[in-house]
Design a protein around this motif. Structure first.
Motif, PDB file in Angstrom:
ATOM      1  N   SER A   1     -57.922  18.789  22.408  1.00 57.54           N
ATOM      2  CA  SER A   1     -57.519  19.626  23.524  1.00 57.54           C
ATOM      3  C   SER A   1     -56.251  20.371  23.146  1.00 57.54           C
ATOM      4  O   SER A   1     -55.539  19.989  22.223  1.00 57.54           O
ATOM      5  CB  SER A   1     -57.271  18.760  24.767  1.00 57.54           C
ATOM      6  OG  SER A   1     -56.194  17.869  24.539  1.00 57.54           O
ATOM      7  N   GLU A   2     -55.962  21.445  23.865  1.00 54.29           N
ATOM      8  CA  GLU A   2     -54.839  22.292  23.498  1.00 54.29           C
ATOM      9  C   GLU A   2     -53.504  21.561  23.558  1.00 54.29           C
ATOM     10  O   GLU A   2     -52.580  21.899  22.847  1.00 54.29           O
ATOM     11  CB  GLU A   2     -54.792  23.524  24.415  1.00 54.29           C
ATOM     12  CG  GLU A   2     -55.897  24.520  24.141  1.00 54.29           C
ATOM     13  CD  GLU A   2     -55.853  25.058  22.720  1.00 54.29           C
ATOM     14  OE1 GLU A   2     -54.756  25.141  22.140  1.00 54.29           O
ATOM     15  OE2 GLU A   2     -56.917  25.379  22.184  1.00 54.29           O
ATOM     16  N   ASP A   3     -53.372  20.540  24.431  1.00 53.33           N
ATOM     17  CA  ASP A   3     -52.099  19.831  24.492  1.00 53.33           C
ATOM     18  C   ASP A   3     -51.985  18.789  23.387  1.00 53.33           C
ATOM     19  O   ASP A   3     -50.994  18.083  23.298  1.00 53.33           O
ATOM     20  CB  ASP A   3     -51.904  19.172  25.868  1.00 53.33           C
ATOM     21  CG  ASP A   3     -53.008  18.174  26.199  1.00 53.33           C
ATOM     22  OD1 ASP A   3     -53.972  18.073  25.408  1.00 53.33           O
ATOM     23  OD2 ASP A   3     -52.895  17.516  27.250  1.00 53.33           O
ATOM     24  N   GLU A   4     -52.989  18.699  22.498  1.00 52.22           N
ATOM     25  CA  GLU A   4     -52.939  17.783  21.364  1.00 52.22           C
ATOM     26  C   GLU A   4     -52.903  18.532  20.033  1.00 52.22           C
ATOM     27  O   GLU A   4     -53.077  17.946  18.980  1.00 52.22           O
ATOM     28  CB  GLU A   4     -54.145  16.847  21.387  1.00 52.22           C
ATOM     29  CG  GLU A   4     -54.161  15.917  22.590  1.00 52.22           C
ATOM     30  CD  GLU A   4     -55.443  15.098  22.642  1.00 52.22           C
ATOM     31  OE1 GLU A   4     -55.360  13.914  23.011  1.00 52.22           O
ATOM     32  OE2 GLU A   4     -56.512  15.645  22.308  1.00 52.22           O
ATOM     33  N   VAL A   5     -52.680  19.837  20.080  1.00 50.14           N
ATOM     34  CA  VAL A   5     -52.629  20.637  18.866  1.00 50.14           C
ATOM     35  C   VAL A   5     -51.439  20.198  18.023  1.00 50.14           C
ATOM     36  O   VAL A   5     -50.321  20.049  18.515  1.00 50.14           O
ATOM     37  CB  VAL A   5     -52.512  22.138  19.205  1.00 50.14           C
ATOM     38  CG1 VAL A   5     -52.288  22.958  17.949  1.00 50.14           C
ATOM     39  CG2 VAL A   5     -53.760  22.604  19.932  1.00 50.14           C
ATOM     40  N   THR A   6     -51.680  19.978  16.735  1.00 43.82           N
ATOM     41  CA  THR A   6     -50.598  19.561  15.849  1.00 43.82           C
ATOM     42  C   THR A   6     -49.716  20.755  15.514  1.00 43.82           C
ATOM     43  O   THR A   6     -50.153  21.902  15.573  1.00 43.82           O
ATOM     44  CB  THR A   6     -51.153  18.955  14.557  1.00 43.82           C
ATOM     45  OG1 THR A   6     -52.002  19.921  13.917  1.00 43.82           O
ATOM     46  CG2 THR A   6     -51.952  17.694  14.852  1.00 43.82           C
ATOM     47  N   PRO A   7     -48.455  20.520  15.136  1.00 46.23           N
ATOM     48  CA  PRO A   7     -47.559  21.627  14.789  1.00 46.23           C
ATOM     49  C   PRO A   7     -48.076  22.420  13.599  1.00 46.23           C
ATOM     50  O   PRO A   7     -48.924  21.945  12.833  1.00 46.23           O
ATOM     51  CB  PRO A   7     -46.246  20.909  14.441  1.00 46.23           C
ATOM     52  CG  PRO A   7     -46.316  19.604  15.158  1.00 46.23           C
ATOM     53  CD  PRO A   7     -47.767  19.215  15.136  1.00 46.23           C
ATOM     54  N   PRO A   8     -47.570  23.635  13.416  1.00 46.97           N
ATOM     55  CA  PRO A   8     -47.954  24.425  12.238  1.00 46.97           C
ATOM     56  C   PRO A   8     -47.548  23.703  10.953  1.00 46.97           C
ATOM     57  O   PRO A   8     -46.748  22.759  10.969  1.00 46.97           O
ATOM     58  CB  PRO A   8     -47.174  25.733  12.406  1.00 46.97           C
ATOM     59  CG  PRO A   8     -46.723  25.754  13.820  1.00 46.97           C
ATOM     60  CD  PRO A   8     -46.612  24.343  14.268  1.00 46.97           C
ATOM     61  N   ARG A   9     -48.092  24.178   9.816  1.00 42.88           N
ATOM     62  CA  ARG A   9     -47.831  23.557   8.520  1.00 42.88           C
ATOM     63  C   ARG A   9     -46.730  24.274   7.751  1.00 42.88           C
ATOM     64  O   ARG A   9     -46.572  24.062   6.552  1.00 42.88           O
ATOM     65  CB  ARG A   9     -49.112  23.552   7.692  1.00 42.88           C
ATOM     66  CG  ARG A   9     -50.162  22.600   8.218  1.00 42.88           C
ATOM     67  CD  ARG A   9     -49.819  21.178   7.869  1.00 42.88           C
ATOM     68  NE  ARG A   9     -50.927  20.277   8.151  1.00 42.88           N
ATOM     69  CZ  ARG A   9     -51.005  19.041   7.671  1.00 42.88           C
ATOM     70  NH1 ARG A   9     -50.053  18.598   6.877  1.00 42.88           N
ATOM     71  NH2 ARG A   9     -52.007  18.255   7.980  1.00 42.88           N
ATOM     72  N   ALA A  10     -45.967  25.127   8.409  1.00 42.88           N
ATOM     73  CA  ALA A  10     -44.843  25.810   7.780  1.00 42.88           C
ATOM     74  C   ALA A  10     -43.817  26.097   8.855  1.00 42.88           C
ATOM     75  O   ALA A  10     -44.093  25.944  10.052  1.00 42.88           O
ATOM     76  CB  ALA A  10     -45.298  27.087   7.082  1.00 42.88           C
ATOM     77  N   GLY A  11     -42.617  26.523   8.431  1.00 43.11           N
ATOM     78  CA  GLY A  11     -41.554  26.778   9.379  1.00 43.11           C
ATOM     79  C   GLY A  11     -40.620  25.596   9.532  1.00 43.11           C
ATOM     80  O   GLY A  11     -40.691  24.617   8.780  1.00 43.11           O
TER      81      GLY A  11
END
Length: 591
Positions: A467-477
């Motif tokens: 679900s959208e509230d379980e999206v993992t953080p980006p892999r850069a930044g």
């Protein structure tokens, strides 16, 4: 420390994925095996591998035919047409090297190529297939549907331990380990494409550039895929000539091949290439285009986590020190390639290196003198645009941390080489200890080595709907995890999303480039929720250009708080985050 000269080698056209009438689904079932060699010769192919489905039967059939003709010749019983056929085989096999192999159908139908030396016993190769749980009747008839066989990782291991070359077949299409729509988690995909027993990946879009290409995952710049992989293409020929199957083009023998820069035309030379850190020695063959200059192609890509450029390496001005700092940084990160004699600016003319032999010796000597522990770095000379340059191939270092003059420890973050801070040094020491303490195979997890036995203890999860509230953080930044005021100074804890490191006690003055940007934005440009481009619980706050590259400041609602990810690059935009990416013009400019 070795020195190589690629000019002593030769480019060969190689097709490592060819089926024969021994595969049940071969279109030209009655075609003689000599016709396969004739097609290979006609299309200028130097090396082919017979890779029938779960069998080595095609190679056996051809060799049996040749042995029968040789016996008739030796006993004086050969007819004129048989002598002509034997002479034709001899002529063709003098021009085209044929390697024995198979295309194995692993658990869940994933396809893996196993390729072997012609000196390998056929019984031994069949023993490998039987060890992979291929039923004897399937081995006899060359059926792609092999039933319940072995796992992908087990197949890689058994092929490699048997002396073969393990290649994940057509990974981005049907039966490939990276095919979209499969119900597998990210860790499974990473393991299937980064395993230490895996020699290369076969792509069907090797010519493609831009965001839609598969190759972008395996150039060493993706945090989740840190092992840079050798990439090839093959025809996957199921007939002598190309034909249409519905809307799909099925290539004939030698119609889609890889050029390889090899010391000779042999299995051993191919295996050595795949074991090397020189990724310039394979290229898709494009008969209608001008010769591929990989150095210019590298400069077009620009500096990255795995490559850098230096106009010169004079001691004056610290240029030599900058080159050696990159060697140290690459060894402490993912390995990489350093080009000396040309600017990173593709609009500037290439100057090259004068007295290149002296410069090469100086560089070798200086690296040996100042870098500890010792590291096997390959240095060679290359030609581009009529100029001589130096190329340095730096491996992924296992004896970490590497240091210059015993105390200067550098790391690489995207296109930036920096002195490591305390928490990064601690992580490097931990990585080095893992390599020292285990003799088991090492996997790389987000830049950290992980013993294989640990992976075995934790089954790889199947992918579930997120679900959208379980999206993992980006892999850069970078993310600012916390802020503390001490003695009128702000101290930040930075979570670097590129490598997973959490670095404490960062000040605005001590911060490296990306962290400094995050701090400036945090202090001077706070996020206003009403102005965020939201999609459910993730959003885009800012899109901007930095050194010709698009970057993103992203936000995510997380249990009542707002997390901010600063300076995310395209390489880190995976999963739902991809919706915020700028249009990619390169997707429409495929080579």
């Amino acid at each position: 420390m070795a020195s190589k000269n690629a000019t002593r080698m030769q480019w060969y056209r190689v097709d490592l994925h060819v089926h024969t009438p021994a595969s049940m689904d071969y279109k030209d079932a009655d075609a003689p095996y000599i016709d396969i060699l004739r097609r290979a010769e006609r299309r200028g192919v130097d090396i082919i591998a017979f890779t029938d489905h779960n069998t080595v039967g095609g190679y056996v059939a051809m060799m049996n035919e040749i042995e029968r003709l040789q016996f008739l010749e030796q006993t004086g019983r050969a007819m004129a047409d048989e002598l002509r056929l034997l002479a034709e085989y001899r002529r063709l096999l003098d021009k085209v090297l044929v390697l024995p192999g198979f295309e194995f159908s692993a658990t869940f139908g994933f396809h893996i190529l196993g390729i072997f030396s012609p000196s390998t016993s056929i019984r031994y190769i069949e023993h490998v297939l039987l060890s992979l749980n291929v039923p004897p009747d399937v081995l006899e008839r060359g059926d792609a549907a092999a039933g319940s066989t072995a796992d992908v990782l087990e197949a890689y291991r058994l092929i490699a331990e048997a002396g073969g070359i393990a290649i994940a077949a057509h990974i981005n299409s049907a039966h490939g380990v990276m095919m979209r729509g499969l119900n597998f988690g990210g860790q499974t995909r990473i393991a299937y494409t980064q395993d230490r027993y895996l020699h290369a990946l076969e792509l069907t879009d090797l010519n493609r550039r831009g965001r839609a290409s598969t190759r972008r995952f395996f150039d060493g710049t993706k945090p989740e895929y840190p092992r840079r992989m050798h990439l090839i293409q093959g025809s996957d020929a199921h007939s002598l000539d190309t034909f249409l199957e519905g809307k799909n083009t099925r290539y004939g023998i030698g119609e889609r091949v890889t050029e390889m820069l090899l010391r000779d035309r042999s299995f051993e030379a191919i295996k050595d290439l795949f074991a090397s850190t020189d990724f310039s020695r394979t290229r898709p063959y494009n008969p209608d285009k001008k010769p591929y200059d990989y150095i210019l192609a590298a400069r077009d890509e620009g500096p990255s986590l795995v490559q850098s450029f230096h106009e010169g390496m004079e001691r004056k001005g610290g240029k030599l020190n900058n080159v050696i700092a990159d060697v140290c940084a690459f060894a402490n990160t993912n390995g990489g390639t350093i080009y000396i004699g040309l600017s990173k600016d593709k609009n500037k003319p290439i100057e090259g290196i004068k007295d290149i032999n002296d410069a090469t010796r100086t560089l070798q000597k200086e690296i040996s003198r100042v870098l500890t522990p010792s590291l096997d770095v390959d240095i060679d000379t290359q030609e581009t645009q009529g100029k001589s340059i130096i190329r340095v191939l730096v491996p992924y270092g296992e004896d970490r941390p590497y240091a210059i003059n015993d105390n200067q420890i550098y790391v690489r973050d995207e296109a930036e080489t920096s002195l490591a801070v305390r928490d990064e040094i601690v992580n490097l020491v931990r990585q080095g200890l893992v390599f020292m303490r285990t003799e088991a195979p090492i996997e790389i997890d987000n830049g950290m080595p992980v013993p294989a036995e640990k992976l075995a203890e934790e089954p790889l999860p199947a992918e579930v709907a997120i679900s959208e509230d379980e999206v993992t953080p980006p892999r850069a930044g970078a993310e600012i995890a916390s802020v503390e005021n001490r003695n009128d100074t702000r101290y930040y804890t930075i979570r670097d999303l590129r490598n997973g490191n959490i670095v404490k006690n960062v000040t605005r003055d001590s911060a490296r480039r990306l962290w400094h940007y995050a701090i400036r934005q945090y202090e001077g440009n706070p996020v206003k929720e009403a102005k965020v481009q939201w999609y459910n619980n993730i959003g885009l706050w800012r899109r901007y250009q930095k050194a010709g590259q698009t970057r993103y400041d992203l936000v995510q609602r997380d249990n009542g708080t707002i997390r901010i990810y600063y300076g995310v690059t395209d390489s880190g935009m995976t999963g739902p985050w991809e919706m915020f990416m700028a249009p990619d013009d390169e997707d429409n400019n495929n080579n």
